[in-house]
Write a protein that holds these residues in place. Sequence first.
Motif, PDB file in Angstrom:
ATOM      1  N   PRO A 124      56.649  38.852  48.551  1.00 15.03           N
ATOM      2  CA  PRO A 124      56.328  40.232  48.205  1.00 15.03           C
ATOM      3  C   PRO A 124      55.482  40.874  49.306  1.00 15.03           C
ATOM      4  O   PRO A 124      54.533  40.265  49.804  1.00 15.03           O
ATOM      5  N   GLU A 168      48.915  33.617  39.373  1.00 17.18           N
ATOM      6  CA  GLU A 168      49.996  34.503  38.946  1.00 17.18           C
ATOM      7  C   GLU A 168      50.785  35.005  40.145  1.00 17.18           C
ATOM      8  O   GLU A 168      52.019  35.114  40.086  1.00 17.18           O
ATOM      9  N   LEU A 169      50.083  35.311  41.243  1.00 12.54           N
ATOM     10  CA  LEU A 169      50.771  35.756  42.458  1.00 12.54           C
ATOM     11  C   LEU A 169      51.540  34.606  43.109  1.00 12.54           C
ATOM     12  O   LEU A 169      52.669  34.794  43.584  1.00 12.54           O
ATOM     13  N   TRP A 227      54.647  33.930  41.049  1.00 14.90           N
ATOM     14  CA  TRP A 227      55.645  34.981  41.296  1.00 14.90           C
ATOM     15  C   TRP A 227      56.358  34.752  42.625  1.00 14.90           C
ATOM     16  O   TRP A 227      57.590  34.822  42.705  1.00 14.90           O
ATOM     17  N   ARG A 229      57.085  38.448  37.650  1.00  7.52           N
ATOM     18  CA  ARG A 229      56.115  39.376  38.200  1.00  7.52           C
ATOM     19  C   ARG A 229      54.901  39.433  37.273  1.00  7.52           C
ATOM     20  O   ARG A 229      55.042  39.531  36.059  1.00  7.52           O
ATOM     21  N   LEU A 231      50.885  43.925  37.255  1.00  4.53           N
ATOM     22  CA  LEU A 231      51.599  44.750  38.247  1.00  4.53           C
ATOM     23  C   LEU A 231      52.727  45.567  37.624  1.00  4.53           C
ATOM     24  O   LEU A 231      53.443  46.258  38.335  1.00  4.53           O
TER      25      LEU A 231
END
Length: 297
Positions: free
Chosen positions: A182, A282-283, A286, A292, A296
């Motif tokens: 991302p 969490e990031l 993802w 996601r 966000l």
Amino acid sequence: ALVGASLGRPLAPFVKGPWRAMLELAPKGGPRPPSPMERPQVHAAEGERRARVALLAGCAQQVLAPEINEATIRLLTRHGVEVVIAREAGCCGALTHHMGKERPAHASAKANIDAWLKEDQREPLDAVIINASGCGTTVKDYGFMLREDRAYAEKAARVSAMTRDVTEFLLGLGLASPQAAPTLAVTYHSACSMQHGQKLKTQPVELLRAAGFKVKEPGEAHLCCGSAGIYNITQPEISGQLKARKARQLERTRPDVIASGNIGCITQLRTGTTVPVCHTVELLDWATGGPRPAALA
């Protein structure tokens, strides 16, 4: 929240002092039910098993942000780690310990020690994983807390030696290649319990960069956000000043999202900025194939 519901109107306007601060930190709509993934069970590793760990599901995190444990379990199992949620493991004891309530704090510590060593005896554990740095600092301190307890001193020291923050453990394991990096600017807020308590400063940043994020770090990164265990409840005025100061520094970096590794900081910062705030895992989840993050959306 239950009293407010029974009155048919919000309770917060009628509550003052630290209890109002506590209500303001609760999620909109009230506490959420724990995730089914957080119940006592074994989450199998995907592919060849590389490690077996116990995960502390925690207490506040289960009702404030159960998605953090869900992301942690997906992330670890995707990397070949079997994740055990041990029966009879619960609160780490940090908050009661902060309040000087030694007896219940030690009781929580002993319950966790017993639960994890029982799992280790059933089949050896490679680590006890913590994804809330406030809890991690406390669990890593069990050996010191119980050093004078003849029945638990040795067992407590053993558990403390096994304990790892999730980013500390994952960096040693190696992050899988991002499926789709991302292009987001992430400003990392390091909790006091992470950088000062556990002396972990670079691991989360290294992982976020390896996942493809453009990582920034704010000015005055060494300062507290004002959460500090129960400080935001017992000292809401000073806590609010610290929160505003921290939010200004974070926003100056112009981030798309703020990441942190502690539920206390995440909850505190969400009340001080309009920038989305989520947990580091969490990031990472993802970036390596998970959903996601809800923050966000």
